[in-house]
Structure formats: C-alpha cells, structure tokens
Write an enzyme that holds these catalytic residues in place. Structure first.
Site, PDB file in Angstrom:
ATOM      1  N   ASP A   1      -0.144   4.133  -2.303  1.00 35.83           N
ATOM      2  CA  ASP A   1      -0.122   5.122  -3.393  1.00 35.83           C
ATOM      3  C   ASP A   1      -0.947   4.644  -4.582  1.00 35.83           C
ATOM      4  OD1 ASP A   1       1.320   7.084  -2.188  1.00 35.83           O
ATOM      5  OD2 ASP A   1       3.254   6.527  -3.078  1.00 35.83           O
TER       6      ASP A   1
ATOM      7  N   ARG B   1      -6.898  11.608   0.360  1.00 34.99           N
ATOM      8  CA  ARG B   1      -7.197  10.737  -0.783  1.00 34.99           C
ATOM      9  C   ARG B   1      -8.409   9.844  -0.563  1.00 34.99           C
ATOM     10  NH1 ARG B   1      -0.972   9.414  -2.517  1.00 34.99           N
ATOM     11  NH2 ARG B   1      -0.651  11.430  -3.536  1.00 34.99           N
TER      12      ARG B   1
END
Ligand code: CDP
Length: 637
Positions: free
Chosen positions: A311, A342
């Site tokens: 993350d 991402r």
C-alpha cells in the site's frame, strides 16, 4: 481539481493522525461476533469503515458511532446474526467486501452483497471457492466471481480448507475472522505464497485480543477453535499507511514529522515504510508512543522489495525522483488489482511529470529527475491522490484531477496536510478579522487593505456564493453531500467589489434575504468548510498574505496570522448599521443577524469564537476611523 500548494518551509510538527482502517474494520467484525458490548477507541471514520458499520447493522448488529470522539460501541451478537433482509452495500471497500462474506454465511440465509462499480471489478473468486467448500452457495448477479452476489449459508458446515493468497491476503483474513463462530474447530492451510503477510499477522493478533484460540500449526497452517469471541475495549492505532505520506513529506523537505499513536511494535506492517526511508538516508526515531522521521539534504536510491507493504509503494515512488540514484520497487505486481491498477497509474503519472520510469510488471524503477508541473490523474484511487499530494508539497504546479477520493480512508487528509504548512504560514502577512454578523468587518477590511497594500478576501461571500447556488439548484441546504459537491465545483471570483459565481455576477443575489436564511446552515457543514478553507488558504499563500475577514480566520484558517482581530458591537448597533445600508427594517435585520450568530456560534466545526490572542475591538459608539487606527496600530507594532 485541486492545486497543491507547495511547502514554503520544512514542517516541524507532532501529528495525531486518524485510526487505522485495517484495524478498525477487523475490530468491528470481531466486536460484532463477540459476546457482549465492545468499545473501540480511536476508530477511523471514513467511507471504508462506515461501509463496514452499515453492513454489520444490516446483519442485525447494534452499533453506536460517536464520531467527534472517534468512538464506536458495538453490541456483539455472540455469533448469532439477525439480518434485516436488505442488501449489504460495501461501497468501494475491499476489506468490507471480503470480511463480510463469510460473516453473511454465518447468518444461514440468502443475503445480497453489492457495492460501487470499482469493487464490482475487483476479483474475489478464490474466496468464493473456499466458501463453496464450506457449503455456502454463491449466486452471481453479474460476472462470475465478482459482486453483486447472493450468499446463502443454509448448508454451512466445517471443512478443512486450502486457500490461495497470491492476489490478496484478505481472503485468508476473511475466513479466519469468522472461523471461531463456526460449529466446530477448523483447519486452514494457505496454499502457495502470501502477499501482504503482515495483514495476516494483524488478523491473528487481533483475533487473539478478542479471545480467539488460533494455533499456527506450522507456517501457513492454522487451527481455529470454535470458541467464539469475547467483547473488548480496544484501542485502535493511528494508521501507518496514512502516516507514510507525512513521513515521506518530512524525508523530502528536510523537515521533522512525529506521528503519535504509532509505535515500533505496531501490528501494522506498513510501519516498515520508515525502514525504507531510513535506508534512503532519512533519520528515523522509534518509540512505544510515536514514530518520527527527520529528512536530510540528499536521499539515496534503494532496491525495495515491497510485497508485504504494497500500500505504501506509491508513496515510495514519489520519494524516488529526488534520490541521487535510481530506486527499484519490486514484488508488487498484484497491486494492479487494487482500487486502480497502481503499477500503471504510478508509472503513467510520473512519466507525465517528466520522470523516467521503467515498468517491469512486478514493479517499477524510477530514475532521479526534476518534476515538471502538470495535471495528475488519480484514477479515483485514494492512495494515488495522497501520494501525488506529497509530490506537490515539494514541487510546485501539481494539480490533482480528483481529490475527493481520499475520503475512502482519510476524509480530512488535506486538513492534515495543511498542518504541515503551518510553519510556512507564519511567514505570510496575514491580518485576520473575525466577528459576528454586521459587526462592520467588511468595511474595516476594505479600508485596512487599501491602507496597508494587501489584498482583501471576504470569506463570508464565499459561503454566501455556495448558498446562492444551493438555492438556485433547489438542493436541500441540509443535504450534506450534495451541498459539499456544490462547494467543490463552484468557481467564485472577485472583481473589485463584485462577486462572480460560475461566471455570473451574483453580487446582489448573495446579499438577499433568501441567502441570509440558509447561509449559516450551509456554513455549518464541515465538508463545505474544508473546501472553502482550502481555497482561502491557497488565495493567501499565492499572494504572500492578505486581509481576510470571516468567522474562523484567526481561530482555524490562519491560526498563525500576524494579527488577529475580533470585532464586535451590540446587536442593536449592528442592526442599525445594516438598516442604514440596506433600507430594510431594524426588526427584520435583528432577527436575521441574531439567528445567524446563534448557528455560527454553536456549530461543531469551527464555531465563531474569540481567539485567546486576538485584539478584541468593540466598535459600539466608535467611528470606522477610530477602529481602523486601533487595528493598524497593532498590525504595524
Ligand atoms: O456580512 P455578515 O457579517 O452578515 O456575514 P458574512 O461575513 O457575509 O457571512 C455570512 C455567513 O457565512 C455567516 O453568517 C457564517 O454563517 C458564514 N461564514 C463562516 O461560517 N465563516 C466565515 N469565515 C465567514 C462566513
């Protein structure tokens, strides 16, 4: 769109950040299943945790939220769920979607689970495979293996399970969390590699805190006893992933940021992000009560394997361009399936800003380079928005196309970012004038602004402009979300004495009695205040200062203003002045201003109040010249 104001001075600050999302959502599940009443202190209030609260309520769990004290009280069901028959809506929350599924099966009846488009696209097949082995029927309403799905646990029974966690460890956590409430003991083996392993450890630690008996027979092999859970008073740690953005800002700016409520013994894997900053050369201080990062002048590039703390990969990616050698981030191919892809998002946006980035699927390599200004696409992904905000703090001219997505995990993110700018704001030439309705702030501000050569901003006109659009679009002024959306999109500009709203001259309209009647309700909306505060701060930072008048300028917008003035006058005097200006009756005006004063002073978010270091001026019986002189005397002192 949000333009990020760069830091003008390295921050030197202690921060108290919101609670961890991962811990809050696990604790909610554990407390819901426990026997008795649990209290969560320091809980996070954000889209993802509110989604969990809604879903648990839908399963019959009693939950009381006290947002102003970050407290949630949960009346546990002791494993005996009582669904209300309505669909469970998980919004965009991955943890909610995954954790709620085995829980819904425990209810042993049909339950529809659905959420926003973004979560419908995220894969869940491996979790469904495991649930099927436990006798749970999953009927997909759209695409196979995706939400929406009807879960039916009527035939739920215990089986020894093998699960894969190559895409997400949340599948394993989801099954583990509900396992103590199954009819018999259960064995679970994780097949193959586990990504984000610290999250699995967090699940195990927290299950034990709520009284579960989980044995790690050997690596990736768990035996869970059917003991249920016991209610707890549980303290949620500050969110380590959120902290990463502030630590990165400290490392890059050469400043210091201490985050309280986090410790070197945190159960959150993302605390490991500071180890990477340390390897790059930043100074890190760790204790049981806080973690602190201090930046240095030059960072060095590193090779970072981020499989277990993925993350924070976008955060490290925005630090990398400033290092003196390339940084390689690997082990994170699976983050292509998060709120956005991402890997692609980071690579595309950094390249747009002039940075050379190699995409190797499993991660990326980022070369040192100088950042060009530009518009960053956030892909509606909170972590992309927050990471690129850090970049904008260091390098000017960064604009985010959508900043609201941060509310998924940190609704007040930009308020915390503004705290980093506090030291820099001290350098601005700010004169803050606050006071109740009709106290003469506007006339004073105009006069003073021309005397000292600083531009002036009527912040009340901004709240009035939003109120005018609310009326025009026939939106209920008390509908918080719709009114915030208007505040976000509305373009307010001042040309001399005139106010233009979305290009239309509304100078007269914003002073109308219709606007008077709703403006204080609009201004009591914390979301509206956050948006307008941001605009007010940017306005002053762009100009190096200004004369700002309103209700909360000295107390909240610029608490480090060069001079704070609180101007007041007796209500009758204020009404008399307004009556002379407008020709309206004294009675009508008195009713308007006392009504607004009451709402402005009693609202929860930044109520009208006198700052302890403000110069208080009672203008009753004084001429404007007297008051201007008094204020200028203090400003120039
Ligand atoms: O001119 P008057 O003093 O009557 O009001 P204004 O400054 O135009 O502000 C109108 C309303 O906006 C106030 O009654 C507040 O509800 C709100 N306001 C605020 O909440 N915070 C500010 N900084 C400025 C205005």
């Amino acid at each position: 769109m949000l333009s990020i104001d760069p830091l003008t001075k390295p921050p030197d600050i202690d921060l108290e950040l919101p609670g961890s999302k991962s811990i809050t959502n696990r604790a909610l599940i554990l407390a819901a299943l426990a026997d008795g009443t649990s209290t969560l202190q320091g809980a996070l209030f954000a889209e993802d945790t509110l989604a969990m609260v809604d879903c648990l309520r839908g399963l019959g769990v009693g939950i009381e939220c006290d947002e102003s004290n970050n407290k949630i009280v949960i009346s546990g069901c002791g494993g005996d769920l009582n669904p209300n028959g309505k669909p469970l809506w998980v919004r965009q929350s991955g943890t909610t979607a995954r954790f709620i599924m085995p829980l819904a099966a425990l209810a042993r009846t049909e339950i529809l689970i659905d959420g926003d488009l973004q979560i419908r696209k995220r894969p869940q097949q491996e979790l469904f495979d495991a649930l099927e082995k436990l006798g749970v029927e999953a009927t997909f309403q759209g695409e196979q293996g995706h939400l929406p799905v009807v879960i039916n646990g009527a035939d739920l029974h215990v089986e020894d399970l093998q699960v894969k966690a190559e895409q997400s460890s949340q599948y394993v956590s989801a099954l583990l969390l509900s396992a103590p409430c199954m009819a018999e003991d259960m064995t679970l083996v994780v097949d193959g590699e586990i990504v984000s392993k610290p999250y699995l450890q967090m699940t195990l630690t927290m299950m034990r805190s709520f009284g579960a008996d989980v044995e790690e027979v050997d690596q990736n092999h768990f035996r869970i006893r059917a003991t249920g859970y016991k209610a707890q008073d549980y303290k949620v740690e500050a969110d380590a992933s959120t902290a990463s953005y502030f630590f990165a800002a400290a490392a890059l700016s050469g400043g210091r940021v201490k985050v309280k409520g986090l410790s070197q013994f945190s159960i959150q894997g993302d605390i490991g992000f500071v180890d990477l900053l340390e390897e790059m050369g930043a100074e890190v201080n760790r204790s049981e009560e806080y973690v602190e990062v201090c930046g240095i002048s030059t960072l060095r590039g590193i090779n970072a394997m981020m499989k277990s703390i993925s993350d924070t990969a976008p955060t490290l990616a925005v630090v990398a361009p400033w290092a003196d050698t390339p940084t390689s981030i690997s082990g994170i191919g699976f983050i292509a399936h998060k709120e956005s892809d991402r890997v692609t998002a980071v690579v595309t946006e950094l390249r747009k800003l002039g940075i050379e980035v190699g995409n190797h699927g499993d991660g990326f390599t980022i070369k040192p380079g100088s950042i060009k200004s530009g518009l960053v696409h956030t892909y509606d992904d909170h972590r992309i928005a927050m990471a690129f905000t850090v970049l904008g703090l260091i390098s000017g001219g960064i604009v985010l196309d959508n900043s609201e997505c941060v509310s998924k995990t940190v609704p007040d993110f930009f308020e915390y970012v503004d705290r980093l700018r506090l030291d820099g704001d001290e350098e601005l030439d700010i004169l803050a004038i606050d006071g109740p309705a009709g106290s003469g702030k506007t006339s004073l501000a105009k006069r003073i602004s021309s005397e000292i050569g600083l531009e002036y901003l009527d912040t009340g006109a901004m709240y009035r402009s939003v109120a005018a659009v609310v009326i025009k679009e026939e939106v209920d002024p008390l509908n918080k979300d719709l009114v915030v959306a208007i505040a976000n999109k509305v373009k307010i500009s001042f040309v001399g004495e005139e106010v233009f709203v979305d290009g239309e001259n509304l100078t007269e309209v914003i002073r109308s009695s219709e606007v008077n009647a709703v403006v204080s309700h609009v201004a009591a909306n914390p979301g509206v205040r956050a948006v307008l505060r941001r605009k007010q701060r940017s306005w002053a930072r762009e100009r190096g200062g200004g004369v700002l008048e309103g209700r909360d300028i000295g107390t909240v917008v610029f608490p480090r203003a060069k001079l704070k003035v609180y101007v007041t006058a007796a209500p009758e005097e204020r009404a008399r002045r307004r009556s002379l200006e407008s020709g309206r009756s004294m009675e009508e005006i008195l009713e308007d201003i006392t009504g607004r004063d009451q709402i402005d002073s009693s609202r929860v978010d930044s109520p009208l109040s006198v700052s302890s270091d403000a110069l208080v001026v009672d203008s009753t019986g004084k001429t404007i010249n007297d008051v201007v002189e008094e204020i200028l005397g203090s400003f120039n002192a």
